[in-house]
Scaffold this motif. Structure first.
Motif, PDB file in Angstrom:
ATOM      1  N   THR A  59      -7.841  -4.872 -32.082  1.00  0.00           N
ATOM      2  CA  THR A  59      -7.345  -5.673 -33.203  1.00  0.00           C
ATOM      3  C   THR A  59      -5.883  -6.045 -32.991  1.00  0.00           C
ATOM      4  O   THR A  59      -5.167  -5.405 -32.210  1.00  0.00           O
ATOM      5  N   ASP A  80      -7.232 -12.639 -33.470  1.00  0.00           N
ATOM      6  CA  ASP A  80      -7.406 -11.441 -34.278  1.00  0.00           C
ATOM      7  C   ASP A  80      -7.897 -10.274 -33.437  1.00  0.00           C
ATOM      8  O   ASP A  80      -7.809  -9.120 -33.841  1.00  0.00           O
ATOM      9  N   GLN A 113      -0.144  -4.689 -31.739  1.00  0.00           N
ATOM     10  CA  GLN A 113       1.253  -4.682 -32.184  1.00  0.00           C
ATOM     11  C   GLN A 113       1.820  -3.255 -32.227  1.00  0.00           C
ATOM     12  O   GLN A 113       2.945  -3.016 -31.769  1.00  0.00           O
ATOM     13  N   ASN A 114       1.022  -2.332 -32.770  1.00  0.00           N
ATOM     14  CA  ASN A 114       1.478  -0.929 -32.813  1.00  0.00           C
ATOM     15  C   ASN A 114       1.679  -0.359 -31.419  1.00  0.00           C
ATOM     16  O   ASN A 114       2.631   0.384 -31.152  1.00  0.00           O
ATOM     17  N   LYS A 136      -3.463  -5.640 -35.106  1.00  0.00           N
ATOM     18  CA  LYS A 136      -2.604  -4.552 -35.580  1.00  0.00           C
ATOM     19  C   LYS A 136      -2.464  -3.464 -34.518  1.00  0.00           C
ATOM     20  O   LYS A 136      -1.368  -2.921 -34.286  1.00  0.00           O
TER      21      LYS A 136
END
Length: 312
Positions: A139, A127, A144-145, A141
Motif C-alpha cells: 500500500t 495506491d 511511505q512509512n 501508506k
C-alpha cells in the motif's frame, strides 16, 4: 609546573596532611573535600595490584589522587592534582559544538532526502506498489512509512559513523599529548644517569624503571630504549614482558617502519648536545579500538531500541 591545565600539585601524608604544595596556603593543613575523601588501602598484600587513581569532583575543580607506595606495598602518601572545571568544560563544550554541527548537517540532509523521496512516491499516483520479484502489492501508506524508517536509519548510522571517527580523532589527540608529556618524564629520568657520565648501555635494571612508569599509563603499550644503531637496550610492555641488554639472549633491533602512534625522543649527554640513544613509546591501539567498539555498540543499541519502539 609544566602543564598549564593543572592548577596545583599537592603531596600529602596518608592522613591527608599537606607536606608540599604549589598552593602555599595549604601547607601543614589537611586537604579536605565537601563530597568525598581520599581513601586508599594502607598496605597491599604480596602480589596485589596497586590501587587505581581516585577522582573527586568539587564545585569548581576536579582532583585526581594517586597513592605513593613504599616498596610497592605500603602507602606513605598521596599525590593530588587539581584541575579547573573551566578547562574541562571548555573541551566538553567544543566537542558538543562540533557534534551539533554534524547533527545539523545530517538532519537537514535527511529532511531534504525524505521530502524528495515522498514527493517521488506521491507523483506515481498509485495506491499499490510492487517491488522487484515480490508478488505482494504494498500500500501507499506502507511504502511511505518504509521510506521514513529507511531514511531515519541511514541518518542514524551516518551520525554514528561520524561520531565514532570524531571521537577516535579526539581520543588519539589526547593520548598523543599525554604520551608526549609522559615520554618527557621518562627522558628526564634516563638523562639523570647519562648526564652523570654513565653509558646508556650500562643502566642496570632500567627495564624495571620503564615498567613501573608504564603500568600507571594504560594508553602506552610499550617502551623501548635503543642505542644510536636502534639496538634495543631496555624494553617493557603492558604484558609484563621485560628485556635488557644485560640478558645475553636478548638481541633485538628496532625497525622504525610504522611511525603512526609512535613517539620518539633523543637521549642526550650532560651538555645536551651529543645524542646517546633514543626513547620510543607506542600507543596502546587495542585500548583505542576497545573504546571505539564500546561507542559503536552503545550507538547500535540505541538504534535497535528506537526501531523496536517504532514497530509498536
Amino acid at each position: 609546573k609544566k602543564d598549564s591545565n593543572i592548577t596545583h600539585f599537592t603531596v600529602t601524608q596518608p592522613d591527608n596532611l599537606t607536606l608540599y604544595s604549589t598552593d602555599q596556603t595549604q601547607i601543614k593543613k589537611k586537604i579536605s573535600f565537601q563530597k568525598d575523601t581520599i581513601v586508599f588501602k594502607p598496605v597491599l598484600k604480596q602480589g596485589e595490584e596497586e590501587e587505581p587513581i581516585q577522582i573527586i569532583e568539587e564545585e569548581e575543580h576536579y582532583f585526581i589522587a594517586f597513592p605513593i607506595y613504599q616498596n610497592h606495598m605500603k602507602v606513605v602518601g598521596h599525590l593530588v592534582l587539581q584541575f579547573s572545571k573551566t578547562v574541562i568544560n571548555k573541551e566538553v563544550n567544543g566537542m558538543i559544538k562540533d557534534n551539533l554541527f554534524y547533527f545539523s548537517i545530517i538532519l537537514l540532509s535527511a529532511f531534504f532526502i525524505l521530502f524528495a523521496l515522498l514527493l517521488f512516491i506521491r507523483s506515481k499516483n498509485k495506491d499499490n506498489f510492487t517491488f522487484f520479484r515480490f508478488k505482494k502489492n504494498f500500500t501507499l501508506k506502507f511504502v511511505q512509512n518504509t521510506a521514513v524508517i529507511l531514511v531515519l536509519m541511514i541518518s542514524q548510522f551516518s551520525y554514528t559513523f561520524l561520531n565514532m571517527n570524531y571521537f577516535k580523532e579526539k581520543y588519539v589527540e589526547i593520548i598523543d599529548k599525554n604520551l608526549n608529556d609522559f615520554s618527557g618524564i621518562i627522558k628526564e629520568n634516563l638523562e639523570k644517569y647519562t648526564k652523570l657520565g654513565l653509558k646508556i648501555e650500562r643502566l642496570k635494571k632500567a627495564e624495571y624503571l620503564l615498567y613501573e612508569k608504564l603500568k600507571i599509563v594504560p594508553e602506552c603499550q610499550e617502551i623501548r630504549v635503543t642505542d644510536l644503531n636502534y639496538k634495543i637496550l631496555y624494553y617493557a610492555d603492558q604484558n609484563k614482558k621485560l628485556g635488557t641488554v644485560f640478558d645475553k639472549n636478548f638481541h633485538e633491533i628496532f625497525q622504525e617502519k610504522n611511525t603512526q602512534g609512535l613517539i620518539k625522543k633523543p637521549i642526550v649527554d650532560s651538555q645536551g648536545v651529543s645524542v646517546k640513544g633514543y626513547l620510543f613509546l607506542t600507543q596502546n591501539k587495542n585500548l583505542i579500538q576497545s573504546k571505539i567498539r564500546e561507542i559503536f555498540l552503545d550507538a547500535l543499541t540505541v538504534i535497535i531500541i528506537s526501531r523496536h519502539r517504532e514497530r509498536f
